[in-house]
Design a protein around this motif. Structure first.
Motif, PDB file in Angstrom:
ATOM      1  N   TRP A 135       0.819  -1.207   0.000  1.00  0.00           N
ATOM      2  CA  TRP A 135       0.000   0.000   0.000  1.00  0.00           C
ATOM      3  C   TRP A 135       0.857   1.262   0.000  1.00  0.00           C
ATOM      4  O   TRP A 135       0.339   2.357  -0.117  1.00  0.00           O
ATOM      5  CB  TRP A 135      -0.977  -0.014   1.174  1.00  0.00           C
ATOM      6  CG  TRP A 135      -2.246  -0.743   0.839  1.00  0.00           C
ATOM      7  CD1 TRP A 135      -2.389  -1.752  -0.066  1.00  0.00           C
ATOM      8  CD2 TRP A 135      -3.539  -0.508   1.377  1.00  0.00           C
ATOM      9  NE1 TRP A 135      -3.695  -2.180  -0.116  1.00  0.00           N
ATOM     10  CE2 TRP A 135      -4.424  -1.429   0.774  1.00  0.00           C
ATOM     11  CE3 TRP A 135      -4.036   0.370   2.328  1.00  0.00           C
ATOM     12  CZ2 TRP A 135      -5.782  -1.483   1.074  1.00  0.00           C
ATOM     13  CZ3 TRP A 135      -5.392   0.308   2.634  1.00  0.00           C
ATOM     14  CH2 TRP A 135      -6.258  -0.597   2.022  1.00  0.00           C
ATOM     15  N   GLY A 136       2.158   1.097   0.136  1.00  0.00           N
ATOM     16  CA  GLY A 136       3.069   2.218  -0.055  1.00  0.00           C
ATOM     17  C   GLY A 136       3.489   2.365  -1.503  1.00  0.00           C
ATOM     18  O   GLY A 136       4.151   3.332  -1.875  1.00  0.00           O
TER      19      GLY A 136
ATOM     20  N   SER B  76       1.181   2.388  -4.011  1.00  0.00           N
ATOM     21  CA  SER B  76       0.141   3.175  -4.667  1.00  0.00           C
ATOM     22  C   SER B  76      -0.855   3.633  -3.615  1.00  0.00           C
ATOM     23  O   SER B  76      -0.989   3.004  -2.563  1.00  0.00           O
ATOM     24  CB  SER B  76      -0.571   2.355  -5.749  1.00  0.00           C
ATOM     25  OG  SER B  76      -1.186   1.213  -5.191  1.00  0.00           O
ATOM     26  N   GLY B  77      -1.553   4.710  -3.900  1.00  0.00           N
ATOM     27  CA  GLY B  77      -2.508   5.243  -2.942  1.00  0.00           C
ATOM     28  C   GLY B  77      -3.833   4.502  -2.965  1.00  0.00           C
ATOM     29  O   GLY B  77      -4.272   4.010  -4.009  1.00  0.00           O
ATOM     30  N   HIS B  78      -4.467   4.401  -1.801  1.00  0.00           N
ATOM     31  CA  HIS B  78      -5.778   3.769  -1.682  1.00  0.00           C
ATOM     32  C   HIS B  78      -6.724   4.744  -0.996  1.00  0.00           C
ATOM     33  O   HIS B  78      -6.419   5.264   0.080  1.00  0.00           O
ATOM     34  CB  HIS B  78      -5.675   2.467  -0.859  1.00  0.00           C
ATOM     35  CG  HIS B  78      -4.892   1.395  -1.548  1.00  0.00           C
ATOM     36  ND1 HIS B  78      -5.471   0.299  -2.144  1.00  0.00           N
ATOM     37  CD2 HIS B  78      -3.556   1.262  -1.759  1.00  0.00           C
ATOM     38  CE1 HIS B  78      -4.538  -0.472  -2.677  1.00  0.00           C
ATOM     39  NE2 HIS B  78      -3.363   0.093  -2.453  1.00  0.00           N
TER      40      HIS B  78
ATOM     41  N   TYR C  74      -7.429   5.724   3.001  1.00  0.00           N
ATOM     42  CA  TYR C  74      -6.331   5.247   3.856  1.00  0.00           C
ATOM     43  C   TYR C  74      -5.064   6.053   3.572  1.00  0.00           C
ATOM     44  O   TYR C  74      -3.971   5.507   3.447  1.00  0.00           O
ATOM     45  CB  TYR C  74      -6.109   3.739   3.655  1.00  0.00           C
ATOM     46  CG  TYR C  74      -7.219   2.939   4.294  1.00  0.00           C
ATOM     47  CD1 TYR C  74      -7.154   2.580   5.642  1.00  0.00           C
ATOM     48  CD2 TYR C  74      -8.365   2.618   3.583  1.00  0.00           C
ATOM     49  CE1 TYR C  74      -8.192   1.894   6.243  1.00  0.00           C
ATOM     50  CE2 TYR C  74      -9.418   1.931   4.178  1.00  0.00           C
ATOM     51  CZ  TYR C  74      -9.313   1.575   5.506  1.00  0.00           C
ATOM     52  OH  TYR C  74     -10.351   0.906   6.111  1.00  0.00           O
ATOM     53  N   SER C  75      -5.222   7.371   3.502  1.00  0.00           N
ATOM     54  CA  SER C  75      -4.109   8.225   3.106  1.00  0.00           C
ATOM     55  C   SER C  75      -2.974   8.235   4.121  1.00  0.00           C
ATOM     56  O   SER C  75      -1.800   8.298   3.736  1.00  0.00           O
ATOM     57  CB  SER C  75      -4.597   9.654   2.880  1.00  0.00           C
ATOM     58  OG  SER C  75      -5.205  10.185   4.048  1.00  0.00           O
TER      59      SER C  75
ATOM     60  N   CYS D 217      -1.047   4.771   3.691  1.00  0.00           N
ATOM     61  CA  CYS D 217      -0.357   4.675   2.405  1.00  0.00           C
ATOM     62  C   CYS D 217       0.837   5.624   2.337  1.00  0.00           C
ATOM     63  O   CYS D 217       1.926   5.245   1.897  1.00  0.00           O
ATOM     64  CB  CYS D 217      -1.321   4.957   1.260  1.00  0.00           C
ATOM     65  SG  CYS D 217      -2.585   3.693   1.023  1.00  0.00           S
ATOM     66  N   THR D 218       0.644   6.858   2.761  1.00  0.00           N
ATOM     67  CA  THR D 218       1.740   7.827   2.670  1.00  0.00           C
ATOM     68  C   THR D 218       2.855   7.502   3.652  1.00  0.00           C
ATOM     69  O   THR D 218       4.034   7.727   3.357  1.00  0.00           O
ATOM     70  CB  THR D 218       1.240   9.257   2.904  1.00  0.00           C
ATOM     71  OG1 THR D 218       0.558   9.337   4.166  1.00  0.00           O
ATOM     72  CG2 THR D 218       0.307   9.702   1.790  1.00  0.00           C
TER      73      THR D 218
END
Length: 264
Positions: free
Chosen positions: A149-150, A152-154, A157-158, A161-162
């Motif tokens: 999830w790092g 691409s962004g979902h 869930y910012s 992910c970030t």
């Protein structure tokens, strides 16, 4: 160059978690000495006691460490220096998940900070305090755990992910800084791993949908090309590989161990 397998001094965060515990055992099985760090001293002591049942001569140092705290990591460094003097491997496994899905417009500052303080600042703090214990040109290395999830962004869930994208970038920065010292820095990006946390998430979602746990698991695992959530050992093996001489020409890399959910 020092031997990179057997007898090394290893520091592992998140050692009481599903992946962390298996990672501790993976290194111990190779004859390494391990400092086990996690939020609860009782939890890491329990892990140490359980591992000693199979490896009675294991040299283990249980430590209560909050990776989001500079002071806690400074204390951990002092404890490690007294225990071993130097380190050969740093494995930064400890992390947290976003407590709830929320749009950027609704996500609280507190939740954003909580996730980043552990997942990204924690990697920064641990690196700043512990990397000085890695001798130059000795085969030493640091391995951090990121996430697919790092990559691409979902939506919703910012913060998670970030924070994990930041780990991937941070690893590249640190690898560049330490390359001339012969210290390697890499990361592992897990996909869905079948830990207690994963099972709890499936159970919670199943309850919300009014379906059984098995039905929920089938739905989620069907999204994975290999059709199964990976065992924690798959991540422990990747961490061990990156810390070994088998990966001696790898630095700044993030290895994807995700069952095919994303190709990079």
């Amino acid at each position: 160059m020092a031997e990179s397998t057997g007898g090394r001094a290893v520091f592992i965060t998140g050692a009481a978690g599903g992946i962390g515990r298996v990672t501790v055992e993976r290194f111990v099985a190779e004859g390494d000495r391990v400092a086990l760090a996690d939020l609860s001293l009782e939890a890491v002591q329990k892990v140490a006691d359980e591992i000693r049942q199979s490896y009675p001569d294991a040299d283990l140092l249980p430590l209560e460490v909050d990776v989001s705290s500079e002071e806690s990591l400074k204390a951990a460094r002092a404890a490690v220096e007294e225990w071993s003097g130097t380190l050969d491997v740093i494995a930064l496994v400890g992390a947290t998940v976003q407590a709830f899905g929320a749009s950027v417009l609704e996500l609280t500052t507190e939740e954003w900070d909580r996730v980043h303080n552990t997942n990204l600042r924690g990697v920064f703090f641990a690196s700043r305090e512990l990397v000085p214990l890695l001798p130059a040109d000795s085969g030493a290395s640091l391995v951090a755990v990121a996430s697919y999830w790092g990559r691409s962004g979902h939506a919703f869930y910012s913060s998670y992910c970030t924070s994990k994208a930041g780990v991937i970038s941070f690893v590249q920065c640190l690898a560049g800084e330490l390359a001339d010292k012969g210290i390697r820095v890499n990361a592992v990006a897990p996909g869905n791993i079948n830990t207690g946390m994963h099972q709890a998430a499936l159970a919670s979602e199943a309850e919300e949908r009014g379906i059984s746990f098995e039905e929920m698991k089938a739905i989620e695992w069907a999204k994975i090309p290999l059709k199964v959530a990976g065992p924690p050992k798959s991540i422990a093996d990747a961490i061990w590989f990156l810390a070994s001489d088998n990966a001696s020409y790898m630095t700044g890399a993030t290895v994807d161990v995700n069952g095919g959910v994303i190709f990079v």
